[in-house]
Design a protein around this motif. Structure first.
Motif, short mmCIF file in Angstrom:
data_model
loop_
_atom_site.label_atom_id
_atom_site.label_comp_id
_atom_site.label_asym_id
_atom_site.label_seq_id
_atom_site.Cartn_x
_atom_site.Cartn_y
_atom_site.Cartn_z
N PRO A 23 77.78 40.82 -20.86
CA PRO A 23 76.88 39.69 -20.60
C PRO A 23 77.00 39.19 -19.17
CG PRO A 23 78.82 38.92 -21.77
CD PRO A 23 78.97 40.41 -21.64
N HIS A 24 75.85 38.86 -18.59
CA HIS A 24 75.79 38.20 -17.29
C HIS A 24 75.03 36.90 -17.50
CE1 HIS A 24 77.25 41.65 -14.85
NE2 HIS A 24 76.80 42.33 -15.90
N ILE A 25 75.71 35.79 -17.25
CA ILE A 25 75.20 34.46 -17.57
C ILE A 25 74.83 33.75 -16.27
CG2 ILE A 25 75.75 32.26 -18.67
CD1 ILE A 25 77.96 33.85 -20.22
N SER A 26 73.63 33.18 -16.24
CA SER A 26 73.23 32.44 -15.05
C SER A 26 72.47 31.19 -15.44
CB SER A 26 72.37 33.32 -14.13
OG SER A 26 71.19 33.74 -14.79
N GLY A 27 72.67 30.16 -14.65
CA GLY A 27 71.98 28.89 -14.85
C GLY A 27 72.02 28.11 -13.56
#
Length: 201
Positions: free
Chosen positions: A56-60
């Motif tokens: 997973p690659h999480i961005s916000g």
């Protein structure tokens, strides 16, 4: 709003939004009844992209968005592990999972009650800065929303369908995080505290 997508290690396809349930409000007057739908902006906005290997690659835009995404991903990948660890450090493994082989959960609960990390963490969390509280709120919300989305039967792992699967509170997650600081100290004694005996001489 959480967005999930699959992608190769390079560029991936457009993100695909998950179903969301916007908040609605209803108002009633004495003469007529009017239903008003108010679309409330989501509290967290995060994009989760997974490589073809599932990483997973999480961005916000904000760190709390990323924390929410991390909580969601943990629910997808390690939901059983997280809640079991919360039971461990809050000394409730035997209550939820039974006594365990040779009473190992009872011994674990006894040891973690002796260490009393749950009370220490609760006191810490009560006076933690707002930004820390917001991070743990977001993380717990991500885990809880994933559980609500898939239900107990949809959790991946050995605990799928267990009746003790439930939402986690931010302070419980904080207690687990706080317990990690004990890896090189009192946690090393947990396996021995339940059966410790004074010296004979």
């Amino acid at each position: 709003m959480i967005v999930l997508a699959a992608c190769s290690p390079g560029d991936g396809p457009e993100s695909i939004p998950l179903p969301t349930s916007p908040n609605t409000t209803s108002t009633t007057t004495t003469t007529t009844t009017t239903t008003t739908t108010t679309l409330v902006p989501p509290k967290y906005k995060v994009t989760i992209r997974r490589t073809t290997d599932g990483v997973p690659h999480i961005s916000g835009a904000r760190i709390v968005d990323a924390a929410y995404g991390q909580g969601w991903v943990i629910g997808e990948d390690h939901g059983c592990t997280l809640i079991e660890q919360v039971f461990k450090v809050t000394a409730t493994r035997s209550t939820n999972l039974g006594p365990g082989a040779d009473g190992e959960n009872v011994d674990s609960d006894f040891a973690w009650q002796a260490i009393d990390i749950a009370a220490i963490a609760a006191a810490d969390f009560a006076r933690a800065p707002d930004d820390i509280v917001e991070l743990f709120d977001a993380y717990a919300a991500g885990w809880n929303d994933h559980l609500a989305e898939v239900g107990r039967d949809g959790i991946t792992g050995w605990c799928a369908g267990a009746d003790w699967l439930r939402p986690l509170t931010p302070d419980e997650v904080y207690t687990y995080a706080r317990s990690i600081t004990l890896l090189a100290s009192s946690e090393r004694l947990v396996d021995y505290l339940g059966s410790a005996q004074p010296p004979s001489e």
